[in-house]
Design a protein around this motif. Structure first.
Motif, PDB file in Angstrom:
ATOM      1  N   LEU A  73     -51.876  23.821 126.653  1.00  0.00           N
ATOM      2  CA  LEU A  73     -51.110  23.286 125.802  1.00  0.00           C
ATOM      3  C   LEU A  73     -51.865  22.568 124.459  1.00  0.00           C
ATOM      4  N   ARG A  74     -52.750  21.814 124.828  1.00  0.00           N
ATOM      5  CA  ARG A  74     -53.575  21.085 123.992  1.00  0.00           C
ATOM      6  C   ARG A  74     -54.218  22.006 123.096  1.00  0.00           C
ATOM      7  N   GLY A  98     -46.612  17.653 107.583  1.00  0.00           N
ATOM      8  CA  GLY A  98     -47.032  17.429 109.005  1.00  0.00           C
ATOM      9  C   GLY A  98     -45.875  17.569 109.808  1.00  0.00           C
ATOM     10  N   THR A  99     -46.084  17.322 111.203  1.00  0.00           N
ATOM     11  CA  THR A  99     -44.776  17.616 112.036  1.00  0.00           C
ATOM     12  C   THR A  99     -45.029  16.598 113.387  1.00  0.00           C
ATOM     13  N   THR A 100     -43.921  16.342 114.089  1.00  0.00           N
ATOM     14  CA  THR A 100     -44.138  15.605 115.238  1.00  0.00           C
ATOM     15  C   THR A 100     -44.172  16.890 116.149  1.00  0.00           C
ATOM     16  N   VAL A 101     -44.407  16.840 117.456  1.00  0.00           N
ATOM     17  CA  VAL A 101     -44.625  17.599 118.650  1.00  0.00           C
ATOM     18  C   VAL A 101     -44.317  16.645 119.965  1.00  0.00           C
ATOM     19  N   THR A 102     -43.209  17.252 120.621  1.00  0.00           N
ATOM     20  CA  THR A 102     -43.094  16.705 121.878  1.00  0.00           C
ATOM     21  C   THR A 102     -42.726  18.189 122.718  1.00  0.00           C
ATOM     22  N   ALA A 103     -43.577  18.683 123.575  1.00  0.00           N
ATOM     23  CA  ALA A 103     -43.691  19.693 124.310  1.00  0.00           C
ATOM     24  C   ALA A 103     -43.435  19.643 125.872  1.00  0.00           C
ATOM     25  N   LEU A 104     -42.888  20.350 126.603  1.00  0.00           N
ATOM     26  CA  LEU A 104     -42.916  20.365 128.061  1.00  0.00           C
ATOM     27  C   LEU A 104     -43.065  21.734 128.645  1.00  0.00           C
ATOM     28  N   LEU A 105     -44.368  22.039 129.340  1.00  0.00           N
ATOM     29  CA  LEU A 105     -44.664  23.183 130.014  1.00  0.00           C
ATOM     30  C   LEU A 105     -44.843  23.425 131.312  1.00  0.00           C
ATOM     31  N   ARG A 106     -44.018  24.400 131.978  1.00  0.00           N
ATOM     32  CA  ARG A 106     -43.864  24.217 133.250  1.00  0.00           C
ATOM     33  C   ARG A 106     -45.104  25.076 134.092  1.00  0.00           C
ATOM     34  N   THR A 107     -45.624  24.393 134.909  1.00  0.00           N
ATOM     35  CA  THR A 107     -46.922  24.563 135.702  1.00  0.00           C
ATOM     36  C   THR A 107     -46.796  24.377 137.125  1.00  0.00           C
ATOM     37  N   GLY A 108     -46.627  25.287 138.015  1.00  0.00           N
ATOM     38  CA  GLY A 108     -46.644  24.890 139.383  1.00  0.00           C
ATOM     39  C   GLY A 108     -45.409  24.143 139.690  1.00  0.00           C
ATOM     40  N   ASP A 109     -45.424  23.127 140.420  1.00  0.00           N
ATOM     41  CA  ASP A 109     -44.347  22.267 140.564  1.00  0.00           C
ATOM     42  C   ASP A 109     -44.225  21.020 139.683  1.00  0.00           C
ATOM     43  N   ARG A 110     -44.942  21.099 138.695  1.00  0.00           N
ATOM     44  CA  ARG A 110     -44.898  20.021 137.809  1.00  0.00           C
ATOM     45  C   ARG A 110     -44.711  20.576 136.290  1.00  0.00           C
ATOM     46  N   LEU A 111     -44.618  19.561 135.318  1.00  0.00           N
ATOM     47  CA  LEU A 111     -44.435  19.834 133.883  1.00  0.00           C
ATOM     48  C   LEU A 111     -45.637  19.084 133.194  1.00  0.00           C
ATOM     49  N   LEU A 113     -46.835  17.572 129.938  1.00  0.00           N
ATOM     50  CA  LEU A 113     -46.309  16.839 128.519  1.00  0.00           C
ATOM     51  C   LEU A 113     -47.146  16.763 127.522  1.00  0.00           C
ATOM     52  N   ALA A 114     -46.990  17.069 126.318  1.00  0.00           N
ATOM     53  CA  ALA A 114     -47.558  16.793 125.065  1.00  0.00           C
ATOM     54  C   ALA A 114     -46.829  16.211 124.023  1.00  0.00           C
ATOM     55  N   HIS A 115     -47.254  15.121 123.553  1.00  0.00           N
ATOM     56  CA  HIS A 115     -46.560  14.373 122.458  1.00  0.00           C
ATOM     57  C   HIS A 115     -47.533  13.567 121.414  1.00  0.00           C
ATOM     58  N   ILE A 116     -46.648  13.909 120.271  1.00  0.00           N
ATOM     59  CA  ILE A 116     -47.412  13.069 119.053  1.00  0.00           C
ATOM     60  C   ILE A 116     -46.293  12.857 118.181  1.00  0.00           C
ATOM     61  N   GLY A 117     -46.355  11.525 117.415  1.00  0.00           N
ATOM     62  CA  GLY A 117     -45.117  11.374 116.559  1.00  0.00           C
ATOM     63  C   GLY A 117     -44.115  10.476 117.163  1.00  0.00           C
ATOM     64  N   ASP A 118     -42.862  10.368 116.411  1.00  0.00           N
ATOM     65  CA  ASP A 118     -41.637   9.631 117.029  1.00  0.00           C
ATOM     66  C   ASP A 118     -40.396  10.730 117.581  1.00  0.00           C
ATOM     67  N   LEU A 175     -53.434  13.181 120.790  1.00  0.00           N
ATOM     68  CA  LEU A 175     -52.158  13.530 121.633  1.00  0.00           C
ATOM     69  C   LEU A 175     -52.079  12.931 122.951  1.00  0.00           C
ATOM     70  N   ASP A 176     -50.863  12.581 123.204  1.00  0.00           N
ATOM     71  CA  ASP A 176     -50.615  11.977 124.538  1.00  0.00           C
ATOM     72  C   ASP A 176     -50.400  13.124 125.414  1.00  0.00           C
ATOM     73  N   LEU A 177     -51.213  13.414 126.430  1.00  0.00           N
ATOM     74  CA  LEU A 177     -51.132  14.490 127.441  1.00  0.00           C
ATOM     75  C   LEU A 177     -50.939  13.640 128.738  1.00  0.00           C
ATOM     76  N   SER A 178     -50.001  14.463 129.553  1.00  0.00           N
ATOM     77  CA  SER A 178     -49.868  13.877 130.943  1.00  0.00           C
ATOM     78  C   SER A 178     -49.125  15.008 131.886  1.00  0.00           C
ATOM     79  N   PHE A 179     -49.153  14.914 133.156  1.00  0.00           N
ATOM     80  CA  PHE A 179     -48.590  15.846 133.915  1.00  0.00           C
ATOM     81  C   PHE A 179     -47.330  14.516 134.517  1.00  0.00           C
ATOM     82  N   ARG A 180     -46.075  15.552 134.739  1.00  0.00           N
ATOM     83  CA  ARG A 180     -44.947  14.898 135.536  1.00  0.00           C
ATOM     84  C   ARG A 180     -44.515  15.828 136.345  1.00  0.00           C
ATOM     85  N   ASP A 181     -44.274  15.196 137.612  1.00  0.00           N
ATOM     86  CA  ASP A 181     -43.566  15.497 138.653  1.00  0.00           C
ATOM     87  C   ASP A 181     -42.247  15.826 138.419  1.00  0.00           C
ATOM     88  N   THR A 182     -41.570  16.833 139.149  1.00  0.00           N
ATOM     89  CA  THR A 182     -40.106  17.181 139.088  1.00  0.00           C
ATOM     90  C   THR A 182     -39.407  17.293 140.107  1.00  0.00           C
TER      91      THR A 182
END
Length: 531
Positions: A73-74, A98-111, A113-118, A175-182
């Motif tokens: 994703l990065r 420019g542009t903001t980006v907020t994205a969620l990508l499915r991977t296994g049993d998690r998502l 998350l990448a984020h920049i902007g508002d 970028l703010d990058l993290s995994f999120r449980d689902t």
């Protein structure tokens, strides 16, 4: 859950709003990927930046991303950033977009998350709505530092100043990058600030909790933003975490191709800009198509646009007509109207405190709208001052000068409302203003002279006049003059009787009247008690 135990039942909507001429937002929703990009900057540059970004990142909508999903994703986001900068190098008129980006990508049993902007990502779980991302804005920094409250941030005049964005901002994206449980039953919503800036969080939560169908819920959220004023583009993407067999539903896409909305759909030609792997003959270099606002909304999925082959004469197919998933019900936006989201810098000192000066690294979104005229082409973009990032210091200077001028006017009006009593050519006089000077400027002027001679006043009153006797207004000044007039008259009467006094006119009530003879002392009886 295993990696195949859930999918995202998804929907996306985007609307130009009630004020802006064109839609600079782009969005994407698919079974494995959700994305919102809110473009800004330049004379239609926000359209281009968000479209380039969504066109590149939508390729990620596929299963099979493993533990390196965040890296994937990065890297995709960095590739989109490079396409934007390449586009600016080819078309300098788009500098600063420019542009903001907020994205969620499915991977296994998690998502991932990448984020920049508002733009924002929210999670509705067990009826509770939580904000997952943190705005990269100036006011959010003030909130984090405890300098303002979250409530004050909602109405702060600089709430639209973005500290981090993707694009031509003079620095690598942070970028703010993290995994999120689902969990099954989770509902994720991504949105541009056109929703959160015009709809209350209570109404947003109610819609997300009460409307089961993602498409209908997106429609409701967009309607809330429009009802709140609709002064900005609004884009909403929803993804429900469901078992694969439950993915299909009315108004929501089952597993299959995703859907793109906003600028990336109404302007598919933008997706080809900044790419190095596109045949030269497919890259738009001449005038871009314009869309009349009175026409029906035109939409074309960006995937189809990229696969479109040229006709025999080398031209590309016309855009297909759209549906409710693009810019809803507003008519087709002008594809090259402008959003005046100037790129601005908020530099930080060693303590991390931002200063409000313009330059690379931050973006500011204005509510003003720069209108494009039919027949303009890409070569004409950015005809306004360039780079527009120079505008902020000028505006700040103007605001400072205006503040000084206003303060000067207010202060001068206060000064002109004051009075004092002093001496003028040997007589008592009333002055307007204060007995001060400001450099060469006198802050008082003679208002009225009287017939009261200063030398007929007591030494005490004369010293007061020399130092000036302040009065809050003209009535108070007149009262001081009358008191001095009485004193002068009393002193003059005393002199006519042959006496001179330097004491104030009003004697001590306890003192004997000097005009009255002293009483004769009482006769003391003799010691013998006789006469």
């Amino acid at each position: 859950m295993s990696s195949l135990d859930f999918t995202l039942r998804h929907a996306a909507r985007s609307d130009t709003g009630l004020v802006r001429k064109n839609n600079q937002d782009s969005g994407y929703a698919g079974p494995d990927f959700l994305l919102v990009a809110d473009g800004m900057g330049g004379h239609a540059g926000g359209d281009v930046a968000s479209a380039i970004t969504v066109a590149r990142l939508s390729d990620l909508d596929a299963p099979g991303h493993g533990g390196d999903a965040l890296d994937v994703l990065r890297q995709a986001i960095l590739d989109a950033n490079e396409r934007i900068t390449t586009c600016v190098a080819e078309q300098p008129e788009l500098a600063g977009m420019g542009t903001t980006v907020t994205a969620l990508l499915r991977t296994g049993d998690r998502l991932a998350l990448a984020h920049i902007g508002d733009s924002r990502a929210y999670l509705l779980r067990d009826g509770e709505l939580s904000l997952v991302t943190r705005d990269h804005t100036f006011v959010q920094m003030l909130v984090d530092e405890g300098r303002i409250t979250p409530e004050e941030a909602e109405s702060h005049p600089q709430r639209s100043v973005v500290m981090r964005v993707l694009g031509d901002v003079g620095s690598a994206p942070e970028l703010d990058l993290s995994f999120r449980d689902t969990r099954l039953g989770d509902r994720w919503m991504l949105c541009s600030d056109g929703l959160t800036g015009f709809a209350s969080i209570e109404d947003i939560q109610e819609a997300l909790a009460d409307i089961a169908d993602p498409g209908a819920c997106c429609d409701r959220l967009v309607d809330l933003a429009l009802a709140g004023g609709g002064a900005d583009n609004v884009t909403v993407v929803i993804g429900d975490v469901v078992a694969p067999e439950d993915a299909a539903g009315a108004g929501a896409a089952a597993r299959g191709p995703g859907e793109s909305v906003g600028s990336v759909r109404t302007n598919p030609q933008y997706a080809l800009l900044g790419r190095t792997d596109t045949p030269t003959e497919l890259i738009p270099t001449g005038p871009l198509d314009t869309v009349d606002e009175s026409a029906d909304t035109q939409q074309l999925d960006v995937v189809d646009a990229e696969r479109t082959t040229p006709d025999e004469d080398g031209s590309r197919d016309e855009q297909g007509s759209g549906d409710e998933h693009g810019n809803r019900g507003r008519g087709a936006p002008d594809s090259r109207g402008a959003r005046t989201g100037d790129t601005q810098e908020i530099p930080t000192d060693s303590a991390g405190t931002a200063a409000a000066t313009a330059g690379p690294g931050a973006a500011h979104r204005d509510s003003a709208e720069t209108r494009a005229q039919p027949g303009d082409d890409l070569d004409g973009w950015g005809a306004e001052e360039r780079p527009r990032r120079r505008l902020l210091p000028l505006l700040i200077t103007i605001l400072v000068l205006a503040s000084v001028a206003i303060a000067g006017v207010v202060g001068w009006n206060w000064v002109r409302g004051q009075y004092y009593v002093g001496a003028e050519s040997g007589t008592v006089a009333i002055y307007r203003g204060v007995a001060q000077t400001l450099g060469p400027l006198e802050l008082s002027s003679l208002d009225e002279t009287t017939d009261i001679p200063v030398d007929e006043l007591s030494a005490f009153s004369q010293s007061r006049l020399e130092a000036t006797i302040p009065a809050g207004d003209r009535a108070a000044a007149d009262q001081v003059v009358e008191t001095l007039r009485d004193e002068a008259a009393a002193n003059a009467a005393t002199e006519m009787q042959g006496g001179v006094t330097d004491a104030p006119v009003s004697p001590d009530p306890a003192s004997p009247d000097p005009a009255s003879p002293a009483p004769a002392p009482a006769e003391e009886p003799n010691a013998a008690g006789g006469p």
